[in-house]
Enzyme design. Structure first.
Site, PDB file in Angstrom:
ATOM      1  N   CYS A  95      15.688 -21.713 -29.837  1.00 29.99           N
ATOM      2  CA  CYS A  95      16.945 -21.658 -30.579  1.00 29.99           C
ATOM      3  C   CYS A  95      17.777 -22.932 -30.489  1.00 29.99           C
ATOM      4  CB  CYS A  95      17.738 -20.438 -30.147  1.00 29.99           C
ATOM      5  SG  CYS A  95      16.810 -18.932 -30.496  1.00 29.99           S
ATOM      6  N   HIS A 146      22.349 -15.131 -36.185  1.00 30.22           N
ATOM      7  CA  HIS A 146      21.616 -16.115 -35.395  1.00 30.22           C
ATOM      8  C   HIS A 146      20.254 -16.372 -36.044  1.00 30.22           C
ATOM      9  CE1 HIS A 146      19.952 -18.446 -32.338  1.00 30.22           C
ATOM     10  NE2 HIS A 146      20.007 -17.642 -31.302  1.00 30.22           N
ATOM     11  N   HIS A 197      27.502 -21.858 -28.949  1.00 28.61           N
ATOM     12  CA  HIS A 197      26.259 -21.129 -29.222  1.00 28.61           C
ATOM     13  C   HIS A 197      26.631 -19.685 -29.568  1.00 28.61           C
ATOM     14  CE1 HIS A 197      22.061 -20.145 -29.162  1.00 28.61           C
ATOM     15  NE2 HIS A 197      22.237 -19.225 -28.237  1.00 28.61           N
ATOM     16  N   LYS A 241      28.176 -17.635 -35.531  1.00 26.73           N
ATOM     17  CA  LYS A 241      27.163 -16.571 -35.514  1.00 26.73           C
ATOM     18  C   LYS A 241      27.822 -15.202 -35.706  1.00 26.73           C
ATOM     19  CE  LYS A 241      23.705 -18.975 -32.691  1.00 26.73           C
ATOM     20  NZ  LYS A 241      24.442 -20.124 -32.116  1.00 26.73           N
ATOM     21  N   GLU A 246      27.932 -20.061 -21.248  1.00 29.45           N
ATOM     22  CA  GLU A 246      28.451 -21.118 -22.092  1.00 29.45           C
ATOM     23  C   GLU A 246      29.908 -21.461 -21.741  1.00 29.45           C
ATOM     24  OE1 GLU A 246      28.050 -21.867 -26.712  1.00 29.45           O
ATOM     25  OE2 GLU A 246      28.606 -19.816 -26.260  1.00 29.45           O
ATOM     26  N   PHE A 267      15.513 -19.954 -25.943  1.00 28.85           N
ATOM     27  CA  PHE A 267      14.428 -19.383 -25.139  1.00 28.85           C
ATOM     28  C   PHE A 267      13.511 -20.530 -24.736  1.00 28.85           C
ATOM     29  CE2 PHE A 267      14.060 -14.658 -26.591  1.00 28.85           C
ATOM     30  CZ  PHE A 267      15.356 -14.448 -26.203  1.00 28.85           C
TER      31      PHE A 267
END
Lengths: 412, 94, 422
Positions: free
Chosen positions: C169, C346, C309, C341, C320, C405
């Site tokens: 991602c 996402h 994110h 998002k 974060e 990931f």
């Protein structure tokens, strides 16, 4: 700091030899890894041969922690094992280095494809609740990079590149850039494995596979008899380090070797298939040589992409003739003994070229007895050829139009 | 699907499923008295437990509660959470 | 030689509207594009919502032949590329093809086409020895998603280096970072760079179900993506693409290009912790941010906006928030930060590039997009997340961050074009 990237460790898994020594011995003896597929029943498919790594030559349980087995595809197990071997070869314990100064950049073609097939089968055959919790990463293209980083505590810049066969060189080019920018060590290279039925029909769909049943006759790059290629599995993981750091390490008593420097690298992309513009392989080679500050005349050996189909062989031979002249440089095609290993193949060629530089010998192109006259190249065939080798050029082409070239030099 | 009364999941059953779905840490002895040892000390992370819970759900045809499973930090708690559903489901079916 | 990298064109195919204008309209108004999945029948799945693109490839100028050849991720990327080419004017600038590169992020490649093909050749999961008689002639292009970069290269007439960067991602951010490196080192003058993913297919929905990463809030799809809210319980899967034209500054200036922003810095680090998990301390992401700021010669205090994110998972929000505090220090508390998002979901390897596009637009419009669906702030997340309504603010430098990931942590710093010219 020199900013130069040198290779200090190799980890090799090839169809004809698991481990650097085993592979190199097999190559020099002309032992082939092309064999009938055993991983699945290939009898219903037109092509039934591959460069398969035998189960008894690489048994994952011997090399990978048991906790990782359920969550990894064969390709990742190979990558993790080869990384361990590369670190051991380089005499580096990653625990001794600051974590942010070590990164991973590997290439990959199709991810953990067999794992993916199993989960697709679970989903479509049984239902969504049968899909593994590991599917979210075990099949994807970044899996080898991620697992190598985690297992070895590498927290520097990391990446995964996908450019089919060219990827093995692109990952090394990317890693060299990271070293130039200040990272001390990069784990790089590529591993690919997609020898499951679902992967097999993808390879077949290109129409580029050989259907000859004789392992000695099926994949004959540059030969008059060239009729397509055979896919295989494996590749090489390399440890790259900043040259000054290695010098210091050796001065302090480390027993490592420097296989060679990644002296130049370039990549290009071909115009669309219906274009009348020329392909760009030659330009990739020229740019890589320029990047290394080398003239074509300084190149002692070229490791060819060796596609194995007549048109692609001719395109590569033409680029070689234009750059080096008719039969102007020895050309190696050790892929003839392993099959084409996706991005792993180009990384393996780099490992092979470094071994050639070390031992001053060029491996033969396996079962190929001679290059077709019309190609006008000096293909090394029959037996290993001894030569004074200082500079090697490695070429790779990825399906769709990717071209990459990498220049290796013996340590000064 | 008519089923006989469901036997509760035993620690031994759980260890078998754990080995299948998440492997086994070389440093850990799963055959010992582990009922109250946190999964993290046994080398199992949340992903391993999700995979394990998924397998239990499929093998026994039950649906486990996300939050109850997330809170089960030891084999004993895991078994309690499973068996509440498993034996409850069985008795309802009977 | 000090080559600087600027943005001279943007193309965006995001949920809720096609093209840059509709994208900006959506995210600046705080509307959401999350809805029940229509791409396939999601009955029986845990999470049945997604942010989908109402995308008609033919309306975007793709030919029927191209549509047959291309996976949906390639179609979205091609449409975004064409928009970026149009608004950058580089197609008319007479640039030598070998001075143009391609760097495209994608986490899951051509997964929709692969799955469709699999269903056919396996007779819906009945045959392990799949049937080669029914394969598409394009199967290999789906098998190795380098084909996505190929399509972008062909659309843009690029013959320089081309690659798909697949870092989970963070693919979109990392592809932009890679592109900037190619320009700085002098390999090329222009790169078509960005990300694309079209992951809304059974296998990807099922695999996120299996790890409970996506939200099961199926009864309220428009309000399902709730980053930084106490009630958030997972991300909403999405599709989309963004392609930016990155260009060497002098090159752009000489041809009279409209410079939208400077791509000032990029940093990436790995957490070497877990394929899907994050530690709470944010150490590696903070280091990525520090590297990006250092490369851009931007002081932490100059950052006027952080594009988070903000995936909508608890572990992300805490990770974060820690990373931003760790890297920006006291200044973090005065820095507005939001997650788009919450509105466009996402889209895995695409979203990083879409978010950088949003940052460029935010600087252009002096308007910071909000975090939608943020009504009950999580006490553990104590920064200024711009709840629900866009905020007017002129900012000189922005930071966009992402986690992926595999442990990837990346950061991009953009600055106003005036700073580049000064």
């Amino acid at each position: 700091m020199t900013g130069k990237a040198v290779v200090t460790g190799l980890g090799v898994i090839a169809p004809n030899g698991v481990g650097t020594k085993e592979y190199w011995t097999a190559l020099l003896r002309g032992h082939s890894g092309i064999r009938p597929i055993e991983r699945f029943d290939p009898s219903g498919y037109p092509t039934r041969l591959a460069g398969e790594v035998p189960e008894d030559a690489f048994s994952a349980a011997d090399h990978v922690p048991r906790r990782l087995l359920p969550q990894t595809d064969r390709v990742t197990r190979m990558a993790l094992a080869a990384t361990d071997w590369a670190f051991a070869d380089a005499a580096v314990d990653p625990a001794d280095l600051p974590d942010f100064e070590m990164g991973v950049a590997t290439a990959n073609s199709a991810g953990g494809y067999e794992f993916g097939q199993r989960e697709l089968q679970n989903l479509w055959g049984s239902g969504p609740e049968y899909v593994s919790a590991y599917q979210s990463f075990a099949w994807f293209y970044a899996v080898n990079t991620g697992q190598i980083s985690i297992r070895n505590g590498l927290r520097g810049p990391s990446a995964a590149l996908v450019t089919e066969q060219a990827g093995g060189l692109d990952a090394l080019g990317h890693s060299r850039r990271s070293i130039r920018k200040g990272t001390a060590l990069m784990v790089s290279g590529a591993m690919d494995s997609s020898l499951c039925p679902w992967g097999w029909i993808a390879h077949q769909s290109t129409g580029l596979l050989s259907t000859r049943p004789d392992p000695e006759q099926a994949y004959l790059p540059f030969s008059e008899l060239a009729c397509g290629h055979l896919p295989g599995e494996g590749g090489a993981i390399l440890v790259l380090e900043e040259a000054g750091r290695v010098r210091d390490r050796i001065a302090r008593g480390a027993t490592t070797q420097v296989y060679g420097e990644i002296a130049g690298y370039a990549a290009t992309f071909d115009p669309p298939p219906d274009s009348d513009r020329p392909d760009t392989l030659r330009r990739a080679a020229e740019l890589a040589l320029a990047d290394a500050g080398a003239e074509p005349g300084e190149v002692d050996v070229v490791f060819a992409d060796a596609a194995g189909n007549p048109a692609a062989d001719e395109a590569e031979a033409r680029a070689l003739r234009e750059l080096f002249g008719e039969r102007g440089v020895p050309v190696a095609a050790p892929k003839a003994l392993t099959g084409r290993l996706g991005s792993g193949g180009a990384a393996l060629d780099v490992a092979t070229a470094l071994l050639s530089l070390r031992d001053q010998v060029i491996p033969p192109a396996g079962p190929v007895t001679a290059a077709a006259d019309r190609h006008g190249i000096d293909l090394v065939v029959g037996a290993p050829r001894s030569a004074r080798l200082r500079t090697a050029l490695v070429l790779a082409r990825g399906h769709g139009g990717f071209n990459s070239a990498l220049v290796l030099r013996t340590p000064a | 699907m008519s089923e006989a009364v469901q036997e509760p999941l035993s620690l031994e059953d759980l260890v078998t499923v754990l080995r299948e779905s998440a492997g086994e840490d070389e440093e850990v002895d799963l055959s010992g008295d582990i009922a109250d040892v946190p999964f993290s000390d046994l080398g199992y992370d949340s992903l391993a437990l999700l995979e394990t819970a998924g397998r239990v759900q499929r093998q026994y045809g039950i649906v486990l509660d996300d939050e109850a499973m997330a809170a089960a930090e030891t084999p004993r708690l895991f078994l309690t959470a499973v068996n509440e559903v498993l034996c409850g489901a069985a008795s309802n079916a009977g | 030689m000090n080559r600087r990298v600027v943005v001279t064109g943007i193309g965006v195919m995001a949920p809720g509207g096609s093209g840059v204008e509709e994208f900006w309209d959506l995210i600046s108004s705080g509307r959401t594009a999350t809805r029940p999945i229509t791409a396939f029948d999601a009955t029986g799945y845990r999470s049945r919502i997604a942010a989908e693109c109402d995308f008609d490839p033919l309306a975007h100028g793709l030919t029927p032949r191209e549509v047959r050849r291309m996976d949906r991720a390639a179609q979205l990327a091609t449409a975004a590329t064409r928009e970026a080419l149009r608004n950058s004017g580089i197609a008319e600038a007479g640039i030598a093809p070998h001075r143009i590169g391609v760097s495209l992020g994608s986490a899951v490649g051509c997964s929709v086409s692969l799955e469709e093909e699999y269903a056919v050749v396996s007779d819906s999961g009945r045959k392990w020895l799949v049937d080669h008689a029914y394969t598409s002639p394009h199967l290999f292009n789906y098998f190795v998603p380098g084909s996505l970069a190929a399509e972008v290269a062909w659309a843009g007439g690029a013959e320089g280096p081309a690659a798909v960067i697949s870092d989970g991602c963070t693919s979109g951010l990392d592809a932009l970072g890679h592109a900037a490196d190619l320009i700085r080192e002098g390999t090329v003058d222009v790169v078509l760079a960005g990300g694309t993913d079209a992951p809304i297919s059974p296998i990807t929905v099922a695999c996120f179900d299996a790890i409970k990463a996506t939200t099961p809030r199926n009864d309220d799809p428009e309000h399902a993506s709730r980053p930084f809210d106490r009630t958030r319980n997972g991300f909403v899967l999405a599709e989309g693409a963004a392609v930016l034209v990155l260009e060497e500054y002098e090159h752009a200036r000489r041809r009279g290009a409209r410079i939208l922003a400077e791509f000032a810095g990029f940093g990436t680090r790995s957490n070497a912790y877990h394929m899907t998990g994050l530690r709470t301390d944010g150490r590696e992401m903070a280091e990525a941010i520090r590297i990006a700021l250092e490369q851009g010669r931007v002081a932490p205090e100059s950052i006027g906006y952080v594009n988070a994110h903000g995936s909508g998972t608890k572990q992300n929000d805490i990770h974060e928030t820690s990373a931003v505090k760790r890297s920006l220090g006291e200044h973090a508390r005065q820095t507005p930060m939001s997650s788009i998002k919450s509105m466009v979901g996402h889209s895995l390897g695409a979203i990083g590039a879409i978010e950088v596009a949003a940052c460029v637009l935010a600087m252009q419009h002096d308007l910071l997009p909000p975090t939608a669906n943020l009504h009950e702030p999580d006490p553990a997340c104590d920064l200024d997340y711009i709840p629900n309504t866009a905020r007017e603010k002129r900012v000189d430098a922005v930071l966009s961050i992402g986690s992926g990931f595999g442990g990837f942590q990346s950061a991009v710093v953009l600055t106003r074009p005036e700073r580049t010219a000064a």
